[in-house]
Design a protein around this motif. Structure first.
Motif, short mmCIF file in Angstrom:
data_model
loop_
_atom_site.label_atom_id
_atom_site.label_comp_id
_atom_site.label_asym_id
_atom_site.label_seq_id
_atom_site.Cartn_x
_atom_site.Cartn_y
_atom_site.Cartn_z
N CYS A 112 1.00 -1.16 0.02
CA CYS A 112 0.10 0.13 0.11
C CYS A 112 0.82 1.31 0.06
CB CYS A 112 -0.76 0.02 1.19
SG CYS A 112 -2.52 -1.06 1.00
N TRP A 117 -2.36 3.16 -2.04
CA TRP A 117 -3.46 2.71 -1.81
C TRP A 117 -3.71 2.62 -0.15
CZ3 TRP A 117 -3.71 -2.27 -5.11
CH2 TRP A 117 -3.76 -2.22 -6.66
N SER A 118 -5.21 2.88 0.13
CA SER A 118 -5.52 2.78 1.32
C SER A 118 -5.93 1.22 1.71
CB SER A 118 -6.74 3.48 1.65
OG SER A 118 -7.47 3.25 2.91
N THR A 120 -7.64 -0.24 4.03
CA THR A 120 -8.74 -0.42 4.19
C THR A 120 -9.81 -0.28 3.14
OG1 THR A 120 -9.33 1.94 4.61
CG2 THR A 120 -8.50 0.74 6.37
N GLU A 121 -9.52 -0.21 2.01
CA GLU A 121 -10.05 -0.02 0.62
C GLU A 121 -9.71 -1.06 -0.49
OE1 GLU A 121 -10.21 4.04 -0.62
OE2 GLU A 121 -10.98 4.70 1.45
N GLU A 123 -8.83 -5.28 -1.14
CA GLU A 123 -9.16 -6.92 -1.07
C GLU A 123 -7.74 -7.68 -0.74
OE1 GLU A 123 -12.24 -7.93 -0.78
OE2 GLU A 123 -13.42 -6.63 -1.79
N ARG A 144 -9.37 -3.41 -6.14
CA ARG A 144 -7.86 -3.12 -5.72
C ARG A 144 -7.53 -4.36 -5.06
NH1 ARG A 144 -6.02 1.99 -7.17
NH2 ARG A 144 -7.88 3.58 -7.66
#
Length: 402
Positions: A112, A117-118, A120-121, A123, A144
């Protein structure tokens, strides 16, 4: 024994110098060091302490660790030991009160940070030692995905699955040996992926892009009937959705799918959550192949398939949280075996289309209660140049909570 004798220390590609003071002290004080060849190679060349290298199967090494209970042992693990790591395996056999666990950043966290990328958002899943078809249930437009790789061949396998599914334009980023001096990032698309020189230690980031015209499969119950290969023994889409709603899957629960047909109920039960489990019991040998094929195609390869006729085939199976009976309700003794095995608070759902089946459900209803429902579905079909309604066989459904 409550004394902490076992330490599990997460270590990155930067080796011992990347450890915190506490983690380093645990490594230095240990009498026995456990790890893979890559981890043990991070120790000084003059380190004379006893070493245990992970074996295959790993259970042999776990047994050896447990036999040394009370000794000062340190396990070196990649990243976060509790994120698809050895810490989870050891926790099944050793209480946490006897351990000290010091995690390093997981591959997901590092990925991340590289991708922006977050966490928590996205897979997250692991294909390390797991069927690659698990990926199928995570694919949808704009998803994602962060994937722990099983080795250098995994990126190509992921690219092929995406392309065959109609997501050939998906962006793939392979992140090799993150956090070390040999870190490397390789980028490409699924359909054009051709990279063969990939480090064995890698993680994969995917941004899913659907090809034009591709219709994504929902995660809610009621997949299209044409998503399944079958010989006609298929719980139709509308009835399937109603049935799964009645079964009410909850993460971690186990389903018995008795008379599984092509496995649609088991598969959609497991697709509801990655932790749901299902056992599909079917006596028809050709349908067992349908179940296995459908499970792999739809991302639930871990459905357990039992060949046999109920109730005999149900003997010695783990106690279920829910039972679906889709065939064979008139079998002698079936209800007694299922009802006794079902956990308190568990749900039993049975569907029938015959008068004899309805009589059986009514008898069961008389014994333990529950709700009886008749489900009647009509679909439009061409009648000449017009449309008319064609009725499907009505389904009588019985739902009861123990």
């Amino acid at each position: 024994m409550t004394e902490k004798w076992l330490s599990i220390v997460g270590i990155g590609e930067d080796g011992l110098q990347g450890l915190s003071a506490i983690a380093r002290s645990l490594v230095d004080r240990a009498k026995v060091i456990v790890g893979g060849d890559r981890h043990l190679a991070m120790l000084p060349t003059d380190d004379q302490r006893e070493k245990i290298v992970w074996t295959s199967p790993i259970s042999i090494s776990v047994d050896e660790i447990i036999q040394r209970r009370g000794q000062s042992i340190c396990v070196l693990a990649s990243g976060d030991p509790m994120c698809y790591g050895i810490g989870v395996t050891l926790m099944r056999r050793i209480p946490v009160s006897e351990m000290t666990i010091i995690p390093a950043p997981s591959a997901f966290s590092l990925a991340c940070a590289r991708m922006g990328w977050s966490l928590t958002e996205v897979e997250t899943l692991s294909l390390n030692g797991r069927p690659s078809s698990l990926l199928q249930s995570y694919i949808y437009p704009k998803a994602r995905l962060l994937i722990l790789s099983g080795g250098k061949d995994t990126p190509a396998i992921v690219a092929k699955i995406l392309t065959n599914r109609g997501y050939g334009g998906s962006e793939i980023t392979v992140l090799e040996r993150m956090g070390g001096t040999h870190e490397r990032i390789v980028e490409g698309t699924a359909a054009s992926w051709s990279e063969t020189e990939v480090a064995a230690l890698n993680a994969i980031a995917v941004y899913c892009i659907a090809d034009a015209g591709v219709i994504p499969l929902p995660r809610l119950p009621g997949l299209p009937d044409n998503a399944y290969h079958h010989d006609g023994q298929l719980t139709k889409r509308e009835v399937r959705a109603i049935t799964l709603a009645a079964l009410a899957p909850t993460p971690g629960q186990l389903l018995w799918d008795v008379g599984a047909g092509c496995g649609s109920i088991s598969i959609e039960w497991m697709r509801s959550n990655a932790r749901c489990r299902a056992i599909a019991i079917e006596q028809n040998s050709s349908r067992l192949l349908y179940i296995a094929d459908n499970a792999a195609t739809l991302g639930t390869p871990n459905v357990q398939i039992i060949e046999g006729k109920a109730p005999h085939a149900l003997k010695d199976l783990p106690a279920p949280d829910a039972i679906f009976i889709g065939g064979g309700v008139t079998a002698t003794g079936l209800f007694d075996v299922c009802w006794e095995a079902l956990r308190p608070g568990g749900r039993l759902v049975a569907n029938v289309v015959t008068v004899e089946g309805e009589q059986t459900l009514f008898q069961w209803h008389e014994r333990v209660g529950g709700d009886l429902t008749r489900v009647a579905i009509q679909r439009t079909e061409p009648i000449g140049k017009f449309l008319g309604w064609r009725a499907m066989a009505p389904v009588t459904q019985w739902v009861v909570v123990k």
